[in-house]
Structure formats: structure tokens, C-alpha cells
Design a protein around this motif. Sequence first.
Motif, short mmCIF file in Angstrom:
data_model
loop_
_atom_site.label_atom_id
_atom_site.label_comp_id
_atom_site.label_asym_id
_atom_site.label_seq_id
_atom_site.Cartn_x
_atom_site.Cartn_y
_atom_site.Cartn_z
N MET A 1 0.83 -1.19 0.00
CA MET A 1 0.00 0.00 0.00
C MET A 1 0.87 1.25 0.00
O MET A 1 1.87 1.29 0.72
CB MET A 1 -0.90 0.02 1.25
CG MET A 1 -1.85 1.20 1.31
SD MET A 1 -2.44 1.55 2.98
CE MET A 1 -1.05 2.49 3.62
N THR B 1 0.26 5.68 -0.36
CA THR B 1 -0.61 6.83 -0.59
C THR B 1 0.23 8.11 -0.63
O THR B 1 1.29 8.18 0.00
CB THR B 1 -1.70 6.96 0.49
OG1 THR B 1 -1.07 7.16 1.77
CG2 THR B 1 -2.58 5.72 0.53
N ARG C 1 -4.34 -3.31 12.48
CA ARG C 1 -4.16 -3.69 11.08
C ARG C 1 -3.87 -2.51 10.17
O ARG C 1 -3.07 -2.60 9.24
CB ARG C 1 -5.42 -4.39 10.57
CG ARG C 1 -5.45 -5.89 10.72
CD ARG C 1 -6.60 -6.42 9.89
NE ARG C 1 -6.76 -7.87 9.99
CZ ARG C 1 -7.55 -8.56 9.19
NH1 ARG C 1 -8.26 -7.94 8.25
NH2 ARG C 1 -7.67 -9.88 9.33
N ALA C 2 -4.55 -1.38 10.42
CA ALA C 2 -4.42 -0.22 9.54
C ALA C 2 -3.00 0.34 9.50
O ALA C 2 -2.67 1.13 8.61
CB ALA C 2 -5.39 0.88 9.97
N SER D 1 0.84 -2.58 5.65
CA SER D 1 0.47 -2.89 4.26
C SER D 1 0.30 -4.40 4.16
O SER D 1 1.29 -5.14 4.05
CB SER D 1 1.53 -2.39 3.29
OG SER D 1 1.51 -0.99 3.19
N ASP E 1 -2.35 -5.75 2.10
CA ASP E 1 -3.37 -5.92 1.07
C ASP E 1 -3.10 -7.10 0.13
O ASP E 1 -4.02 -7.57 -0.54
CB ASP E 1 -3.50 -4.63 0.24
CG ASP E 1 -2.16 -4.13 -0.27
OD1 ASP E 1 -1.25 -3.95 0.55
OD2 ASP E 1 -2.03 -3.92 -1.49
N GLN E 2 -1.86 -7.59 0.08
CA GLN E 2 -1.53 -8.70 -0.81
C GLN E 2 -1.41 -10.04 -0.07
O GLN E 2 -1.08 -11.06 -0.68
CB GLN E 2 -0.22 -8.41 -1.54
CG GLN E 2 -0.20 -7.11 -2.33
CD GLN E 2 -1.14 -7.13 -3.51
OE1 GLN E 2 -1.38 -8.18 -4.10
NE2 GLN E 2 -1.70 -5.98 -3.86
N LEU F 1 -2.56 -13.71 6.67
CA LEU F 1 -3.22 -12.64 7.38
C LEU F 1 -3.62 -13.08 8.79
O LEU F 1 -3.53 -12.29 9.74
CB LEU F 1 -4.46 -12.18 6.60
CG LEU F 1 -5.17 -10.93 7.13
CD1 LEU F 1 -4.21 -9.74 7.21
CD2 LEU F 1 -6.35 -10.59 6.23
N SER G 1 6.28 -4.60 6.86
CA SER G 1 5.02 -4.11 6.29
C SER G 1 4.46 -2.91 7.06
O SER G 1 3.43 -2.36 6.68
CB SER G 1 3.98 -5.22 6.26
OG SER G 1 3.75 -5.74 7.56
N ASN H 1 3.71 0.71 8.10
CA ASN H 1 3.64 1.92 7.28
C ASN H 1 4.28 3.10 7.99
O ASN H 1 4.06 3.32 9.18
CB ASN H 1 2.18 2.27 6.95
CG ASN H 1 1.54 1.26 6.03
OD1 ASN H 1 2.19 0.71 5.15
ND2 ASN H 1 0.25 1.00 6.23
N GLU I 1 3.71 -3.31 -6.28
CA GLU I 1 2.57 -2.46 -6.63
C GLU I 1 2.76 -1.03 -6.17
O GLU I 1 2.29 -0.08 -6.81
CB GLU I 1 1.28 -3.04 -6.01
CG GLU I 1 0.02 -2.26 -6.33
CD GLU I 1 -0.32 -2.26 -7.82
OE1 GLU I 1 -0.99 -1.31 -8.26
OE2 GLU I 1 0.09 -3.21 -8.53
N GLU I 2 3.48 -0.84 -5.07
CA GLU I 2 3.69 0.52 -4.56
C GLU I 2 4.38 1.42 -5.58
O GLU I 2 4.08 2.62 -5.68
CB GLU I 2 4.52 0.47 -3.26
CG GLU I 2 3.78 0.00 -2.04
CD GLU I 2 3.69 -1.51 -1.91
OE1 GLU I 2 3.11 -2.00 -0.93
OE2 GLU I 2 4.23 -2.23 -2.81
#
Length: 208
Positions: A1, A3, A107-108, A111, A113-114, A120, A156, A158, A183-184
Amino acid sequence: MLTTANTQVMNLLSAMRGARNPLNSWDRMDSCLDGEGNCVLGPNDLSLAVRLTRAGSDHRKFLRQVFVSVDITAPLYWWKEFDTYKVGTVANSTSTMHKLHAKPIERADFSIDQMTPETLARMDTLIGWLEELRLAFVETREKSHWYDLIQLLPSSYNQMRTCTLNYENLINIYHARKNHKLEEWHVLCSWIESLPYAAELIVQKGES
């Protein structure tokens, strides 16, 4: 992830004026600032900028004076790759050492997401243990809990950094990373494509 937030592009007008210094062609400048203070390149200046950009790094020195500031939030494993771009870049990060224990770990903050469902589930167990360590440190201030927390923290996690780059940096990043398997990098390259005159000066469509 990954942003991005708070993007600012600065000094394009002055950089364009400097690009005309070698031939003293300032009288051909036709760029201006719009009502919001953004530089709008006129046809003459845009044509010159494209020619200089495509002539190579020795000729496009003016792009080093087009500055970009942005807040990037990304996992530590991505930041390790980004840190290869040291020349002409500056970054101030949020402090993992000083602030990791200041809020609940959830969790937030990662990263993930994969991840597959099986991984998980194990990640949730790890996050739970990290939160226990955080609470133990907050309660006792024992350094052993802090070290457990820091040394167990996965890549992972962030981190947000406020980065200052320039268009020359972004050319190097874009063309080196646009086909990367992470992906990032694709997300960052899409952000680069959204910058003013990126198609002409960074992406250089039809040239790479």
C-alpha cells in the motif's frame, strides 16, 4: 500500500527563466502564473522545455530546479528501495523510535493488502502480540519491552515521510521503476504522471 498527500510543485516559472539564460532568450518567455499561483507554460516555453528534456540530462538542468513536496505513506520494505534515491532528495519521517508506542497497534498500520488469508491470520496474531508489548512498555517503561517491539516490527509497517524531490529525480524514478513488480511503485508512478507537464517533461511519451 502506498498513498500520497499534500503535493506541491514549485519554482517551474523560475526554472524556465533559467533555461533561457544560455541563449539570453528571455524575450521569448510566454509563461505565467494563474490565479492560484500555478505556472502555466506558454507554447514557446513548453516547446523549449520539451527539446531540452529530450536532449538528455546535461541539457535539462532546469528540471533540477522544479521542486516537488509530497507526503508519502508506505511500508518499510518500500522505503528501503526508495532510499537508493539519495541525490537531490530530502525526507523527514514520522518517528518509529519515539512514537510507535503512542497509539494502539492495529491492522491499519500495516500494508497487508496482498496477503493470503492464511498469512493474514498469522499477521493478526503478531499484531496482537505487538500491542501487548506496547501496553507493557507504556505501563512499565521497561526498555526490554521497547526493544521487543522495535525488533519484532515487520517491514510491512507503514511510515509517513514528507519528501522533497525535483523533476530530474522523478525522471530517474519513473523510468527505472514503472515496470517494477512491487505495486507501490506503480502507485507512485501514477502519481508522477499526474504532476504538471509530467507527460512532456517526465514520462516523455514516445521517447521511452
